[in-house]
Each structure stands twice: as C-alpha cells, then as structure tokens.
Design a protein around this motif. Structure first.
Motif, PDB file in Angstrom:
ATOM      1  N   UNK A  75       0.859  -1.134  -0.037  1.00 60.91           N
ATOM      2  CA  UNK A  75       0.160   0.063  -0.234  1.00 60.91           C
ATOM      3  C   UNK A  75       0.789   1.592  -0.120  1.00 60.91           C
ATOM      4  N   UNK A  76       2.044   1.249   0.688  1.00 63.34           N
ATOM      5  CA  UNK A  76       2.723   2.425   0.951  1.00 63.34           C
ATOM      6  C   UNK A  76       3.462   2.495  -0.271  1.00 63.34           C
ATOM      7  N   UNK A  77       4.037   1.374  -0.847  1.00 61.43           N
ATOM      8  CA  UNK A  77       4.932   1.499  -2.080  1.00 61.43           C
ATOM      9  C   UNK A  77       4.009   1.906  -3.054  1.00 61.43           C
ATOM     10  N   UNK A  78       2.639   1.446  -3.501  1.00 61.85           N
ATOM     11  CA  UNK A  78       1.792   2.133  -4.419  1.00 61.85           C
ATOM     12  C   UNK A  78       1.791   3.599  -4.369  1.00 61.85           C
ATOM     13  N   UNK A  79       1.352   3.967  -2.951  1.00 59.95           N
ATOM     14  CA  UNK A  79       1.110   5.350  -2.693  1.00 59.95           C
ATOM     15  C   UNK A  79       2.386   6.204  -3.203  1.00 59.95           C
ATOM     16  N   UNK A  80       3.667   5.847  -2.842  1.00 59.15           N
ATOM     17  CA  UNK A  80       4.848   6.779  -3.109  1.00 59.15           C
ATOM     18  C   UNK A  80       5.106   6.649  -4.483  1.00 59.15           C
ATOM     19  N   UNK A  81       4.930   5.582  -5.147  1.00 64.29           N
ATOM     20  CA  UNK A  81       5.411   5.460  -6.295  1.00 64.29           C
ATOM     21  C   UNK A  81       4.496   6.154  -7.528  1.00 64.29           C
ATOM     22  N   UNK A  82       3.231   5.986  -7.268  1.00 64.30           N
ATOM     23  CA  UNK A  82       2.145   6.585  -8.184  1.00 64.30           C
ATOM     24  C   UNK A  82       1.796   8.348  -7.572  1.00 64.30           C
TER      25      UNK A  82
END
Length: 132
Positions: A75-82
């Motif tokens: 969830x954090x990865x998606x939020x930061x990368x997008x």
C-alpha cells in the motif's frame, strides 16, 4: 498488493516506450548496465535489468542488485510510486521509514534521472513571464 505488482510491471512498459520513442531517453540508457529491484519488506517485488540500451524486468527478487527500493508494504509502495509529487513523496517515505534505499546511491541518483523521462512535459503558459 495487486495494484503494487501491476504498477511495477507497468513501469517497465512505460520505460520501454520512452526508450523506443524518446531519443534523449535512448541516449540516457544506451551504455548503462544496471540491475536493481523494487520490493516490499515482506519480499514481494520485481527486479529490473538495464543493458545494451534496453530494459527488461521479471517478477521476484535478485540476489545482488546494485540498489534496492524497499517499501514498508504494498500500500505504501503504491502510494509513493504513483504520487503526483513523486520527488516529495519519496522524501516523505524516506523520512517516515516507509521507504528504505540500500545499495549504490550513485545508481539511485541515475535512476531518478531515468524516472524524469516518465514525467509529463511541462506546459508553459504564454502569460508565464518566468519561463522566458
């Protein structure tokens, strides 16, 4: 988790398109040999190989990447990368420990330059005097 995995796969496709269609991006990667990975702390991720002016990726992790971006979770990865403000999001992620970068920081900086090719071009207003 699925959105994170899809984003990592789509990242490769977007870079392939840029390498094919943008001469500046082609020159940027043409002599680069790099293996890196983007993952979660729990081990979900994808590794990327840039070699001979091309990029390819595979699901999973590689033993000795030159650098790794490790996110607290998908969830954090998606939020930061997008995030629209990607550079600020990366800095916030580092500060909050939602993102940990390990490996060769010179290669990480090169990678940041590569991701700049994925940003939409800035549209300059004819009324913007700061652009001149």
């Amino acid at each position: 988790m699925l959105k994170f995995k899809f984003l990592l796969w789509a990242f490769t496709q977007l870079l392939k398109r840029q390498i094919k269609n943008n001469p500046d991006c082609t020159r940027y990667v043409e002599s680069k040999n790099l293996v890196f990975q983007i993952r979660t702390v729990s081990g979900v991720g994808r590794y990327y190989v840039i070699r001979d002016g091309a990029i390819r990726s595979s699901a999973g992790l590689v033993a000795n990447p030159q650098f790794t971006l490790s996110f607290k979770d998908a969830v954090k990865g998606f939020a930061i990368l997008s995030a629209k403000d990607s550079q600020a999001a990366f800095l916030r992620g580092l500060g909050s420990k939602d993102l940990i970068i390990s490996g060769d920081f010179q290669e990480v900086m090169w990678f940041q330059g590569l991701t700049a090719f994925l940003q939409p071009p800035k549209i300059v207003s004819p009324y913007d005097r700061t652009a001149f």
